[in-house]
Design a protein around this motif. Structure first.
Motif, PDB file in Angstrom:
ATOM      1  N   LEU A 197       0.845  -1.194   0.000  1.00 11.34           N
ATOM      2  CA  LEU A 197       0.000   0.000   0.000  1.00 11.34           C
ATOM      3  C   LEU A 197       0.882   1.246   0.000  1.00 11.34           C
ATOM      4  O   LEU A 197       1.729   1.414   0.877  1.00 11.34           O
ATOM      5  N   SER A 215       2.884  -6.984   2.300  1.00 10.71           N
ATOM      6  CA  SER A 215       1.778  -6.261   2.928  1.00 10.71           C
ATOM      7  C   SER A 215       0.520  -6.369   2.063  1.00 10.71           C
ATOM      8  O   SER A 215       0.032  -7.476   1.865  1.00 10.71           O
ATOM      9  N   LEU A 216       0.007  -5.286   1.489  1.00  8.46           N
ATOM     10  CA  LEU A 216      -1.134  -5.431   0.582  1.00  8.46           C
ATOM     11  C   LEU A 216      -0.791  -6.410  -0.543  1.00  8.46           C
ATOM     12  O   LEU A 216      -1.632  -7.236  -0.936  1.00  8.46           O
ATOM     13  N   PHE A 225      -7.382   1.272   8.712  1.00  7.11           N
ATOM     14  CA  PHE A 225      -7.310   1.406   7.251  1.00  7.11           C
ATOM     15  C   PHE A 225      -8.559   2.108   6.715  1.00  7.11           C
ATOM     16  O   PHE A 225      -8.464   2.899   5.770  1.00  7.11           O
ATOM     17  N   ARG A 284      -8.040   5.680   7.444  1.00  6.52           N
ATOM     18  CA  ARG A 284      -7.040   6.257   6.545  1.00  6.52           C
ATOM     19  C   ARG A 284      -7.632   6.515   5.155  1.00  6.52           C
ATOM     20  O   ARG A 284      -7.263   7.474   4.469  1.00  6.52           O
ATOM     21  N   ARG A 308       6.852   3.943   9.493  1.00  9.91           N
ATOM     22  CA  ARG A 308       6.628   2.521   9.803  1.00  9.91           C
ATOM     23  C   ARG A 308       7.379   1.603   8.844  1.00  9.91           C
ATOM     24  O   ARG A 308       7.513   0.423   9.105  1.00  9.91           O
ATOM     25  N   HIS A 362       8.598  -2.357   8.315  1.00 11.25           N
ATOM     26  CA  HIS A 362       7.570  -2.889   7.421  1.00 11.25           C
ATOM     27  C   HIS A 362       8.102  -3.197   6.013  1.00 11.25           C
ATOM     28  O   HIS A 362       7.528  -4.012   5.313  1.00 11.25           O
TER      29      HIS A 362
HETATM   30  O1  LIG Z   1       0.684   1.523   5.296  1.00  9.70           O
HETATM   31  C1  LIG Z   1       0.814   0.894   6.343  1.00  9.70           C
HETATM   32  O2  LIG Z   1       0.615   1.414   7.432  1.00  9.70           O
HETATM   33  C2  LIG Z   1       1.198  -0.539   6.332  1.00  9.70           C
HETATM   34  C3  LIG Z   1       0.488  -1.351   5.370  1.00  9.70           C
HETATM   35  C4  LIG Z   1      -0.611  -2.098   5.560  1.00  9.70           C
HETATM   36  C5  LIG Z   1      -0.992  -2.754   4.340  1.00  9.70           C
HETATM   37  C6  LIG Z   1       0.104  -2.336   3.463  1.00  9.70           C
HETATM   38  O3  LIG Z   1       0.308  -2.668   2.303  1.00  9.70           O
HETATM   39  O4  LIG Z   1       0.928  -1.475   4.100  1.00  9.70           O
END
Ligand SMILES: O=C(O)CC1=CCC(=O)O1
Length: 259
Positions: free
Chosen positions: A25, A90-91, A124, A127, A146, A234
């Motif tokens: 993401l 992540s995503l 999310f 956001r 992060r 991350h």
């Molecule tokens: O953006 C974030 O905080 C972390 C994240 C969650 C899903 C992704 O792809 O990044």
């Protein structure tokens, strides 16, 4: 929602096994720059921008992870790739996880980095509201905070600036819609359906999706291997490129600990 034609790049020999890398993401396919040269020595490496990101279309949302899977399947079809290794962060990891569960015949080996089968939805969804109201640029510093450990970020201000610009460059509606894809994702039922040999990667200091999320994935995917990158936040593929690239190569080459 029907699949969109995502923007992509192919590196490496045309006759080599394909590996698809799926971005997180707020990132673009450029997040894989530290991995692509080494992978492309022996794989046909396909990087692409998830819808709403980079040079890909950003249709009005909300999106679901299944929409993002449909985009990858359409990309594989366009490229004439029947079966590929798939890695996502992540995503991108949620996309890879759902793809492997939905279409096991199309996924050879799977790598799930810093992702979750059960992300906490509210942050999310909040956001998404913020991105639609004020754009992605004001969100970027906290998000990049992060992605890297504080010590690494302090030593690499140019990288921090580039990553913040990457996030600011995401389409506001597309980014918000991808937040909604994360917020609505529940992959817990996918895990037992994954048959691909799977590498799971954690960042030891990941504040976004901390290691218990990846432990749950590793517990749920039969025969998977869990690697914790320390230090790592991350996006450990940026902070520890040699370790992450080496782990991906070992896994894709079949040199890992899988049966
Ligand atoms: O953006 C974030 O905080 C972390 C994240 C969650 C899903 C992704 O792809 O990044």
């Amino acid at each position: 929602m029907s699949a969109v034609e995502v923007s992509y790049t192919v590196d490496g020999p045309a006759d080599a096994p394909a590996v698809v890398l799926s971005n997180s993401l707020g990132a673009t396919r450029g997040m894989w720059d530290p991995q692509v040269p080494a992978l492309a020595e022996r794989y046909r490496v396909v990087t692409y921008d998830a819808r709403g990101h980079g040079e890909s279309p950003a249709p009005p949302g909300p999106y679901t992870v299944d929409d993002l899977v449909d985009d990858v399947l359409a990309l594989l079809d366009r490229l004439g790739v029947r079966r590929a290794h798939v890695a996502g962060l992540s995503l991108g990891g949620m996309t890879a996880m759902r793809l492997a569960a939905r279409e096991p015949a199309r996924v050879d080996r799977l790598a799930l980095l810093c992702t979750s089968a059960a992300p906490d939805p509210q942050g999310f969804l909040d956001r998404a509201v913020q991105a639609r109201a004020g754009g992605t640029a004001p969100l970027a510093p906290a998000i990049v905070g992060r992605w890297l450990t504080p010590a690494y970020a302090a030593q690499h201000p140019d990288l921090v600036a580039r990553l913040e610009a990457m996030i600011a460059g995401a389409d506001d509606e597309g980014y918000a819609s991808c937040c909604e894809a994360v917020g609505s994702f529940d992959g817990r039922g996918d895990l037992a359906r994954i048959t691909a040999p799977t590498l799971v990667v954690s960042g030891a200091q990941d504040p976004a999706l901390p290691p218990p999320h990846q432990q749950a994935i590793a517990d749920g995917v039969a025969g998977s291997t869990l690697l914790t990158v320390d230090p790592g936040a991350h996006l450990p593929n940026l902070e520890q490129p040699l370790e992450v690239t080496g782990a991906l190569l070992a896994h894709l080459d079949g040199a890992g600990r899988h049966a």
